[in-house]
Design a protein around this motif. Structure first.
Motif, mmCIF file in Angstrom:
data_model
loop_
_atom_site.group_PDB
_atom_site.id
_atom_site.type_symbol
_atom_site.label_atom_id
_atom_site.label_comp_id
_atom_site.label_asym_id
_atom_site.label_seq_id
_atom_site.Cartn_x
_atom_site.Cartn_y
_atom_site.Cartn_z
ATOM 1 N N GLU A 97 0.865 -1.184 0.000
ATOM 2 C CA GLU A 97 0.000 0.000 0.000
ATOM 3 C C GLU A 97 0.902 1.235 0.000
ATOM 4 O O GLU A 97 2.123 1.107 0.124
ATOM 5 N N GLY A 98 0.314 2.432 -0.112
ATOM 6 C CA GLY A 98 1.146 3.609 -0.293
ATOM 7 C C GLY A 98 1.330 4.486 0.936
ATOM 8 O O GLY A 98 2.239 5.332 0.966
ATOM 9 N N TYR A 120 -0.642 10.167 -4.837
ATOM 10 C CA TYR A 120 0.275 9.270 -5.550
ATOM 11 C C TYR A 120 -0.541 8.248 -6.315
ATOM 12 O O TYR A 120 -1.740 8.082 -6.078
ATOM 13 N N TYR A 135 -6.343 -8.777 -6.844
ATOM 14 C CA TYR A 135 -5.168 -9.168 -7.617
ATOM 15 C C TYR A 135 -3.933 -9.124 -6.732
ATOM 16 O O TYR A 135 -3.955 -8.557 -5.635
ATOM 17 N N VAL A 143 -4.281 9.401 -1.519
ATOM 18 C CA VAL A 143 -4.139 10.777 -1.034
ATOM 19 C C VAL A 143 -3.712 10.721 0.418
ATOM 20 O O VAL A 143 -4.219 9.889 1.180
ATOM 21 N N GLU A 144 -2.754 11.541 0.805
ATOM 22 C CA GLU A 144 -2.383 11.629 2.224
ATOM 23 C C GLU A 144 -2.235 13.118 2.555
ATOM 24 O O GLU A 144 -1.575 13.861 1.835
ATOM 25 N N CYS A 295 -12.849 2.259 -2.728
ATOM 26 C CA CYS A 295 -12.037 3.341 -2.165
ATOM 27 C C CYS A 295 -12.171 3.283 -0.651
ATOM 28 O O CYS A 295 -13.273 3.041 -0.138
ATOM 29 N N ALA A 296 -11.062 3.473 0.057
ATOM 30 C CA ALA A 296 -11.138 3.348 1.506
ATOM 31 C C ALA A 296 -10.048 4.183 2.158
ATOM 32 O O ALA A 296 -8.982 4.388 1.590
HETATM 33 P P1 HAM Z 1 -6.930 -0.620 1.566
HETATM 34 O O1 HAM Z 1 -8.340 -0.702 2.046
HETATM 35 O O2 HAM Z 1 -6.059 -1.760 1.926
HETATM 36 O O3 HAM Z 1 -6.357 0.735 2.118
HETATM 37 O O4 HAM Z 1 -6.919 -0.445 -0.001
HETATM 38 C C1 HAM Z 1 -7.587 0.615 -0.624
HETATM 39 C C2 HAM Z 1 -8.281 0.116 -1.894
HETATM 40 O O5 HAM Z 1 -7.356 -0.554 -2.748
HETATM 41 C C3 HAM Z 1 -9.372 -0.926 -1.644
HETATM 42 O O6 HAM Z 1 -10.584 -0.329 -1.264
HETATM 43 C C4 HAM Z 1 -9.462 -1.587 -3.008
HETATM 44 O O7 HAM Z 1 -10.267 -0.816 -3.877
HETATM 45 C C5 HAM Z 1 -8.027 -1.576 -3.480
HETATM 46 N N1 HAM Z 1 -7.388 -2.887 -3.227
HETATM 47 C C6 HAM Z 1 -6.851 -3.321 -2.072
HETATM 48 N N2 HAM Z 1 -6.357 -4.571 -2.222
HETATM 49 C C7 HAM Z 1 -6.596 -4.931 -3.500
HETATM 50 C C8 HAM Z 1 -6.324 -6.104 -4.297
HETATM 51 N N3 HAM Z 1 -5.682 -7.154 -3.794
HETATM 52 N N4 HAM Z 1 -6.723 -6.114 -5.590
HETATM 53 C C9 HAM Z 1 -7.358 -5.048 -6.126
HETATM 54 N N5 HAM Z 1 -7.635 -3.912 -5.442
HETATM 55 C C10 HAM Z 1 -7.261 -3.846 -4.146
HETATM 56 C C11 HAM Z 1 -5.080 1.166 1.902
HETATM 57 O O8 HAM Z 1 -4.327 0.662 1.121
HETATM 58 C C12 HAM Z 1 -4.723 2.411 2.672
HETATM 59 N N6 HAM Z 1 -3.308 2.731 2.399
HETATM 60 C C13 HAM Z 1 -5.641 3.555 2.275
HETATM 61 C C14 HAM Z 1 -5.301 4.832 3.002
HETATM 62 C C15 HAM Z 1 -4.555 5.850 2.524
HETATM 63 N N7 HAM Z 1 -5.655 5.132 4.222
HETATM 64 C C16 HAM Z 1 -5.156 6.314 4.554
HETATM 65 N N8 HAM Z 1 -4.463 6.751 3.527
#
Ligand code: HAM
Length: 437
Positions: A97-98, A120, A135, A143-144, A295-296
């Protein structure tokens, strides 16, 4: 009967095994790229419209960064990271993740002396079980925001996402929000939750039994129906929030109401990463099957300090590009814009001249989408290609057109006679087409 070789073992003409992409990692073919670009371009425009600046960080980081930020007992860190030993023995990981990388970068580059609104995009890697919408290499736009503590910025990032869906023409996305409270509020709740769940320990699914000891809040979003039934009657975190946290959450709700963005409060929304506090949110669709969260994000006020930076509040989100692209395609997303013109050149002289004339047309009509026929061939075969290319016009030259200094212009999409235009007239026609599209 000869059984054809399976794709995994197919033999290449040279005798070796055909190599294939890694499971869960996909080529992005030209037919799909148009929708990706539309999403990326629209997101960039919306983000720039709110004053966000792009940041690019490496795809590989030290493993410890993700352990310390996402949390040791999360699925991502426990079982989904692509980690490997570098040649000097350091443990490195492909970023799952970013957020963690972004926090590391702002600390390391001294960007925290004023508030930052950053975004990013790029590939992320998680060794999950591949399925529709999930995937092992996937892409996020994230966004941060650093250094802003009030509910106004939580509201801004949510309103920004709502604007993006509108700009993309996406309807039917559902916004769920929750507040996870501050560390002390969560700790008090955690104790009460464990006490409650302990009474049903034997009836919880295996994962939840394990999480009861390591990460009990995650039991709240268990997918097991029996666990869900137990959780439905569990005490809620909302009842353990202090006055300040409640005010913060109420202000976000009031802002969403005022902006007429519908939402529902889901007290069981806890997120799978450990760094969140207070606000969390997800945008969900019912049109993509099981992986419906597109989106989360949320607030993570403790992470910067936890990774060695000065005490800095933060909030952000990430959207899943693959999931949104699928949704855009389902709802008739526009593909790559068609060509404006295809240049047909018959005869040696014309074939020499065509690339030069095409360059002059590109100079005179910047941004024109013009493809020049390469490889020779008869007028008929070139014209067939022109038609197949999807272009609006075929531009035709042969000895006769060159002698008279004109270009034959034939509309490929409407019934109309072929015209002969000068180069500037042709450029004007193509430029006007672009303005209209
Ligand atoms: P996350 O919920 O792990 O949050 O991922 C955000 C989005 O990335 C998910 O809602 C989904 O749409 C997509 N996603 C996650 N895993 C997969 C996968 N294996 N395949 C396809 N799409 C996927 C984060 O990553 C946090 N960094 C979000 C964040 C930023 N919170 C604060 N700042």
């Amino acid at each position: 009967m000869t059984v054809p070789p399976s794709p995994a073992t197919a033999t290449a003409p040279g005798g070796g095994r055909n190599l294939q992409a890694i499971r869960g990692m996909h080529d992005l073919l030209p037919a799909q790229v148009g929708t990706w670009q539309r999403l990326e371009d629209t997101a960039r425009q919306v983000l720039e419209g709110y004053g966000y600046a792009e940041i690019r960080t490496p795809i590989v980081e030290v493993t410890e960064l993700f352990k310390r930020s996402i949390g040791e007992v999360t699925d991502i860190v426990e079982k989904e990271m692509y980690s490997f030993a570098d040649r000097n023995g350091d443990s490195l990981s492909l970023r799952p993740e970013g957020t963690a990388s972004c926090v590391r970068a702002v600390i390391e580059n001294g960007l925290l002396n004023q508030s930052q609104r950053l975004w990013y995009r790029g590939p992320m890697f998680r060794h999950e079980r591949p399925q529709r919408g999930r995937y092992r290499q996937f892409h996020q736009i994230g966004v941060e925001v650093f250094g802003l503590a009030g509910p106004d910025i939580d509201l801004e990032v949510i309103l920004l996402t709502a604007r993006l869906w509108r700009a993309l023409g996406l309807t039917g996305l559902r916004l769920e929000i929750n507040s996870l409270g501050d560390a002390a509020e969560r700790a008090a709740y955690r104790e009460e939750l464990v006490c409650y769940l302990d009474g049903y320990r034997d009836r919880l699914d295996a994962d939840s039994q394990r999480r009861l000891a390591t990460n009990p809040l995650r039991v709240l979003d268990s997918k097991s129906p029996e666990t869900q039934a137990i959780v439905a009657a569990a005490p809620t975190l909302m009842d353990h929030l202090g006055a300040q946290t409640r005010e913060h959450f109420a202000a976000i709700r009031a802002g969403l109401d005022a902006a007429a963005v519908p939402y529902c409060v889901n007290p069981r929304l806890v997120r799978g990463l450990d760094y969140y506090n207070r606000t969390v949110f997800e945008w969900i669709t019912d049109d993509l099957g099981a992986q419906g969260t597109v989106c989360a994000g949320g607030r993570y006020d403790g992470l910067v300090a936890q990774l060695g930076g000065c005490d800095t509040t933060a909030v952000g989100f990430a959207l899943g590009i693959e999931r949104l692209v699928e949704l855009m395609e389902l709802t008739g997303g526009r593909a790559t814009p068609p060509l404006d013109a295809y240049f047909v050149a018959v005869g040696e002289w014309a074939q020499r001249e065509a690339p030069l004339l095409a360059e002059r047309l590109r100079d005179a009509a910047p941004g024109v989408r013009l493809m020049t026929h390469c490889g020779g061939g008869s007028f008929k075969s070139q014209f067939k290609r022109a038609d197949k290319s999807g272009a609006r016009y075929a531009l035709v030259i042969g000895d006769s057109e060159l002698e008279r200094g004109v270009i034959g212009v034939k509309s490929l999409r409407e019934e109309a006679e072929q015209r002969e235009l000068s180069l500037p007239e042709t450029a004007d026609l193509l430029a006007a087409r672009q303005d209209a599209s």
